[in-house]
Design a protein around this motif. Structure first.
Motif, PDB file in Angstrom:
ATOM      1  N   UNK A 114       3.882   5.804  -5.131  1.00 50.69           N
ATOM      2  CA  UNK A 114       4.410   5.959  -6.965  1.00 50.69           C
ATOM      3  C   UNK A 114       3.126   7.078  -7.280  1.00 50.69           C
ATOM      4  N   UNK A 115       2.085   6.861  -7.154  1.00 56.83           N
ATOM      5  CA  UNK A 115       0.759   7.360  -7.897  1.00 56.83           C
ATOM      6  C   UNK A 115       0.655   8.985  -6.465  1.00 56.83           C
ATOM      7  N   UNK A 116       1.896   8.907  -5.704  1.00 57.43           N
ATOM      8  CA  UNK A 116       1.614  10.568  -5.347  1.00 57.43           C
ATOM      9  C   UNK A 116       2.678  11.018  -6.060  1.00 57.43           C
ATOM     10  N   UNK A 117       4.040  10.175  -5.696  1.00 58.93           N
ATOM     11  CA  UNK A 117       5.003  11.023  -6.195  1.00 58.93           C
ATOM     12  C   UNK A 117       5.298  11.313  -8.384  1.00 58.93           C
ATOM     13  N   UNK A 118       4.607  10.349  -8.536  1.00 65.63           N
ATOM     14  CA  UNK A 118       4.700  10.295 -10.316  1.00 65.63           C
ATOM     15  C   UNK A 118       3.668  10.921 -10.721  1.00 65.63           C
ATOM     16  N   UNK A 119       2.891  11.442  -9.987  1.00 64.64           N
ATOM     17  CA  UNK A 119       1.802  12.105 -10.984  1.00 64.64           C
ATOM     18  C   UNK A 119       2.232  13.706 -11.594  1.00 64.64           C
ATOM     19  N   UNK A 173       0.759  -1.170  -0.431  1.00 61.08           N
ATOM     20  CA  UNK A 173       0.618   0.226   0.109  1.00 61.08           C
ATOM     21  C   UNK A 173       1.291   1.423  -0.001  1.00 61.08           C
ATOM     22  N   UNK A 174       1.759   1.016   1.027  1.00 65.12           N
ATOM     23  CA  UNK A 174       2.687   2.488   0.559  1.00 65.12           C
ATOM     24  C   UNK A 174       3.457   2.639  -0.347  1.00 65.12           C
ATOM     25  N   UNK A 189      -1.583   0.264 -11.332  1.00 71.96           N
ATOM     26  CA  UNK A 189      -1.536  -0.229 -10.016  1.00 71.96           C
ATOM     27  C   UNK A 189      -2.695  -0.516  -9.442  1.00 71.96           C
ATOM     28  N   UNK A 190      -2.174  -1.694  -8.239  1.00 74.37           N
ATOM     29  CA  UNK A 190      -2.708  -2.469  -7.292  1.00 74.37           C
ATOM     30  C   UNK A 190      -2.237  -3.228  -6.514  1.00 74.37           C
ATOM     31  N   UNK A 242      10.215   4.566  -0.276  1.00 74.42           N
ATOM     32  CA  UNK A 242       8.942   4.877  -0.164  1.00 74.42           C
ATOM     33  C   UNK A 242       7.864   5.792   1.148  1.00 74.42           C
ATOM     34  N   UNK A 243       7.415   6.136   1.575  1.00 73.93           N
ATOM     35  CA  UNK A 243       7.238   6.473   2.576  1.00 73.93           C
ATOM     36  C   UNK A 243       5.579   7.116   2.068  1.00 73.93           C
ATOM     37  N   UNK A 244       4.862   7.100   3.383  1.00 74.04           N
ATOM     38  CA  UNK A 244       3.625   6.996   2.787  1.00 74.04           C
ATOM     39  C   UNK A 244       3.206   8.981   3.053  1.00 74.04           C
ATOM     40  N   UNK A 245       2.876   8.993   1.680  1.00 73.88           N
ATOM     41  CA  UNK A 245       2.124  10.297   1.174  1.00 73.88           C
ATOM     42  C   UNK A 245       2.055  11.144   2.582  1.00 73.88           C
TER      43      UNK A 245
END
Length: 165
Positions: A17-22, A11-12, A33-34, A89-92
């Protein structure tokens, strides 16, 4: 990382990914991504022995707030003394609160324990936040780059390197 951490790590990773690479990686790639599928792949890998990779987790109590993976460099096979930070990766909602710095310190310590004389990583050239983080952590570009494809879109990655100590 224990097997019990894998769902939280996935999940992290996916949310990271979804946050950093938007705005950098095609949204179609990020949307596909799942975390559940990622966790299942990681559990299979974990159960098979883990392939000489160290998986480190940051926690706040029992809650996983970050994850990093390192191991032997996957590039030149004759460079056995080089390590690679495969992922961090860190939780956003934890970015900017010291979790990434703590993970990076643990990564560098573990790389030194493993005898790596250098530590490398690949970072997307357009990821300004990650570039700043790595540079503050003592990494610098070493002049090597490559192109990776994400849903048919070529994106430039830069190789950064540092000494583990």
């Amino acid at each position: 990382m224990t097997r019990d951490d894998i769902d939280a790590v996935a999940a992290v990773r996916v949310r990271g990914w979804q946050t950093a690479y938007a705005g950098i990686v095609p949204q179609s790639y990020l949307d596909a991504m799942d975390a559940g599928a990622d966790a299942e792949r990681r559990k299979e890998w974990f159960d098979a022995g883990g392939k000489r990779v160290d998986n480190l987790v940051a926690t706040d109590g029992a809650e996983v707030t970050g994850w990093a993976a390192l191991g032997p460099y996957r590039g030149e096979p004759d460079d056995a003394e080089a390590g690679e930070l495969y992922a961090i990766y860190v939780r956003p909602d934890r970015i900017g609160r010291g979790t990434g710095r703590a993970l990076m310190a643990a990564v560098r310590a573990r790389a030194g324990e493993r005898g790596f004389r250098s530590l490398r990583l690949w970072v997307l050239a357009d990821n300004a936040q990650a570039l700043r983080f790595y540079e503050r952590a003592g990494f610098a570009p070493d002049g090597t780059d490559q192109i990776e494809m994400y849903d048919g879109v070529p994106l430039k990655e830069l190789r950064y390197a540092t000494d583990p100590a």
